[in-house]
Design a protein around this motif. Structure first.
Motif, short mmCIF file in Angstrom:
data_model
loop_
_atom_site.label_atom_id
_atom_site.label_comp_id
_atom_site.label_asym_id
_atom_site.label_seq_id
_atom_site.Cartn_x
_atom_site.Cartn_y
_atom_site.Cartn_z
N ASP A 43 0.84 -1.21 0.00
CA ASP A 43 0.00 0.00 0.00
C ASP A 43 0.87 1.25 0.00
N TRP A 44 0.39 2.27 -0.67
CA TRP A 44 1.02 3.57 -0.56
C TRP A 44 -0.09 4.61 -0.36
N PRO A 45 -0.43 4.87 0.91
CA PRO A 45 -1.52 5.83 1.17
C PRO A 45 -1.19 7.20 0.59
N VAL A 46 -2.22 7.92 0.18
CA VAL A 46 -2.06 9.31 -0.27
C VAL A 46 -2.49 10.22 0.87
N LEU A 47 -1.61 11.14 1.26
CA LEU A 47 -1.93 12.10 2.32
C LEU A 47 -1.66 13.49 1.81
N SER A 48 -2.71 14.23 1.53
CA SER A 48 -2.57 15.59 1.01
C SER A 48 -3.52 16.52 1.73
N ALA A 49 -2.99 17.66 2.16
CA ALA A 49 -3.84 18.69 2.74
C ALA A 49 -4.56 19.47 1.64
N GLU A 50 -4.03 19.39 0.41
CA GLU A 50 -4.59 20.15 -0.70
C GLU A 50 -5.22 19.20 -1.71
N VAL A 51 -5.93 19.79 -2.66
CA VAL A 51 -6.37 19.05 -3.84
C VAL A 51 -5.14 18.87 -4.73
N HIS A 88 8.69 6.69 6.03
CA HIS A 88 7.96 6.57 7.29
C HIS A 88 7.01 7.75 7.48
N CYS A 89 5.73 7.48 7.50
CA CYS A 89 4.74 8.56 7.73
C CYS A 89 4.41 8.64 9.20
N VAL A 90 4.18 9.85 9.68
CA VAL A 90 3.88 10.07 11.09
C VAL A 90 2.56 9.41 11.50
N GLU A 129 -0.81 12.37 -7.59
CA GLU A 129 -1.28 12.37 -6.20
C GLU A 129 -0.13 12.16 -5.21
N HIS A 130 0.99 11.63 -5.69
CA HIS A 130 2.17 11.45 -4.83
C HIS A 130 3.18 12.58 -5.01
N GLY A 131 2.76 13.65 -5.66
CA GLY A 131 3.63 14.83 -5.74
C GLY A 131 4.22 15.09 -7.10
N ALA A 139 7.14 16.56 -9.48
CA ALA A 139 8.34 16.40 -8.66
C ALA A 139 8.05 16.78 -7.22
N ARG A 140 8.66 16.02 -6.30
CA ARG A 140 8.49 16.28 -4.88
C ARG A 140 9.84 16.30 -4.20
N LEU A 141 9.85 16.87 -3.00
CA LEU A 141 11.01 16.74 -2.14
C LEU A 141 10.99 15.33 -1.55
N TYR A 200 10.28 11.94 9.05
CA TYR A 200 8.89 11.60 8.75
C TYR A 200 8.50 12.23 7.41
N PHE A 201 7.61 11.55 6.72
CA PHE A 201 7.35 11.86 5.32
C PHE A 201 6.62 13.19 5.11
N TRP A 202 6.10 13.80 6.18
CA TRP A 202 5.45 15.11 5.95
C TRP A 202 6.49 16.16 5.55
N LYS A 203 7.78 15.88 5.82
CA LYS A 203 8.84 16.81 5.41
C LYS A 203 9.10 16.73 3.90
N SER A 204 8.63 15.69 3.26
CA SER A 204 8.86 15.48 1.83
C SER A 204 7.75 16.16 1.03
N ALA A 205 7.89 17.48 0.86
CA ALA A 205 6.84 18.29 0.24
C ALA A 205 6.55 17.83 -1.19
N LYS A 206 5.28 17.51 -1.44
CA LYS A 206 4.85 17.15 -2.79
C LYS A 206 4.72 18.41 -3.63
N TRP A 207 4.87 18.28 -4.95
CA TRP A 207 4.79 19.41 -5.89
C TRP A 207 5.74 20.53 -5.48
N1 LIG Z 1 2.31 19.55 -0.80
C1 LIG Z 1 2.13 18.61 0.15
N2 LIG Z 1 3.13 17.79 0.44
C2 LIG Z 1 2.97 16.85 1.40
C3 LIG Z 1 1.76 16.73 2.10
C4 LIG Z 1 0.71 17.60 1.77
O1 LIG Z 1 -0.38 17.57 2.35
N3 LIG Z 1 0.92 18.54 0.78
N4 LIG Z 1 1.60 15.76 3.07
C5 LIG Z 1 2.83 15.22 3.66
C6 LIG Z 1 2.56 14.02 4.41
S1 LIG Z 1 1.83 14.16 5.93
C7 LIG Z 1 2.95 12.79 3.96
S2 LIG Z 1 2.85 11.39 4.90
C8 LIG Z 1 3.45 12.63 2.58
C9 LIG Z 1 2.49 11.75 1.86
O2 LIG Z 1 2.98 11.48 0.58
P1 LIG Z 1 2.14 10.47 -0.29
O3 LIG Z 1 0.74 11.05 -0.41
O4 LIG Z 1 2.87 10.37 -1.57
O5 LIG Z 1 2.12 9.19 0.49
O6 LIG Z 1 3.53 13.85 1.86
C10 LIG Z 1 3.89 14.96 2.61
N5 LIG Z 1 4.00 16.04 1.67
#
Ligand SMILES: Nc1nc2c(c(=O)[nH]1)N[C@H]1C(S)=C(S)[C@@H](COP(=O)(O)O)O[C@H]1N2
Ligand SMILES: [Mo]
Length: 201
Positions: A28-36, A77-79, A146-148, A151-153, A159-166
């Motif tokens: 599984d690779w859950p998607v966690l996004s605060a944004e659309v 590792h996600c929080v 949906e995973h960024g 390109a993502r950080l 913890y994976f919230w530091k890996s900013a998507k987009w």
């Molecule tokens: N732009 C953006 N980056 C984000 C987030 C987000 O909400 N917006 N969520 C963070 C969190 S909490 C996690 S666990 C991972 C989730 O990445 P994934 O959806 O590819 O699993 O992205 C991180 N980067």
């Protein structure tokens, strides 16, 4: 909670390499996004480093892809407590981008920001030494939107919230400045091995 169950019928929480309080999410690779998920194409994507640097610098998709490629193979590792083992991301090491921009000696922290406005703060030292990437490939394919993607950080030792998507850029500072989740009670650094989930941990 969705957990992957091994044949023992119990969540896999004892595997080597699993930080405390985490479970193995398996495939599984859950998607966690605060944004659309934004409608961001490679042609729209840019990455910028500014703030306390000698040479504020920007790269578009082609310029970033002309840099030496680099791969991360390992775990994330996600929080929220899932970990994913043996992932493979491709992109460019942040060392390469930072070397081009030339951090000033007083730069100690970074706010990473996304094209969507999401922010997260990190010590500059966590982005150097071959431990952080701008990533655009997952398992040899373009990173899914949906995973960024495009390109993502990627900062897999935190913890994976530091890996900013987009990811859109890094702003270098001489002090720490809480990002989106960090303003909402999450830890400033987020080291999974020390369970730095929330402020005060
Ligand atoms: N732009 C953006 N980056 C984000 C987030 C987000 O909400 N917006 N969520 C963070 C969190 S909490 C996690 S666990 C991972 C989730 O990445 P994934 O959806 O590819 O699993 O992205 C991180 N980067
Ligand atoms: Mo997360």
């Amino acid at each position: 909670m969705n957990v992957t169950r091994g044949f023992s019928g119990r969540p896999r929480v004892d595997r080597p390499g699993l930080p405390p309080g985490q479970y193995d999410a398996g495939d599984d690779w859950p998607v966690l996004s605060a944004e659309v998920t934004p409608d961001l194409t490679p042609a729209d994507w840019t990455f910028r480093i500014d703030g306390l640097v000698r040479r504020p610098s920007s790269w578009d998709w082609d310029a970033a892809h002309a840099l030496p490629a680099s791969v991360y193979e390992g775990d994330i590792h996600c929080v929220t407590s899932w970990s994913k083992f043996g992932v493979r991301f491709g992109g460019v090491s942040l060392d390469v981008f930072l070397e081009a921009a030339g951090p000033l000696p007083e730069a100690t922290h970074v706010v990473a920001y996304a094209h969507t406005g999401y922010t997260t703060n990190l010590p500059l030292a966590d982005l150097t030494g071959g431990r952080a990437w701008v990533a655009w490939e997952f398992d040899g394919r373009p990173l899914a939107p949906e995973h960024g993607g495009p390109a993502r950080l990627l900062v897999p030792h935190l913890y994976f919230w530091k890996s900013a998507k987009w990811v859109a850029g890094l702003h270098l500072l001489d002090h720490d400045e809480p990002g989106f989740w960090e303003q909402n009670g999450y830890h400033q650094r987020g080291n999974p091995w020390e369970e730095q989930r929330f402020s005060g941990d």
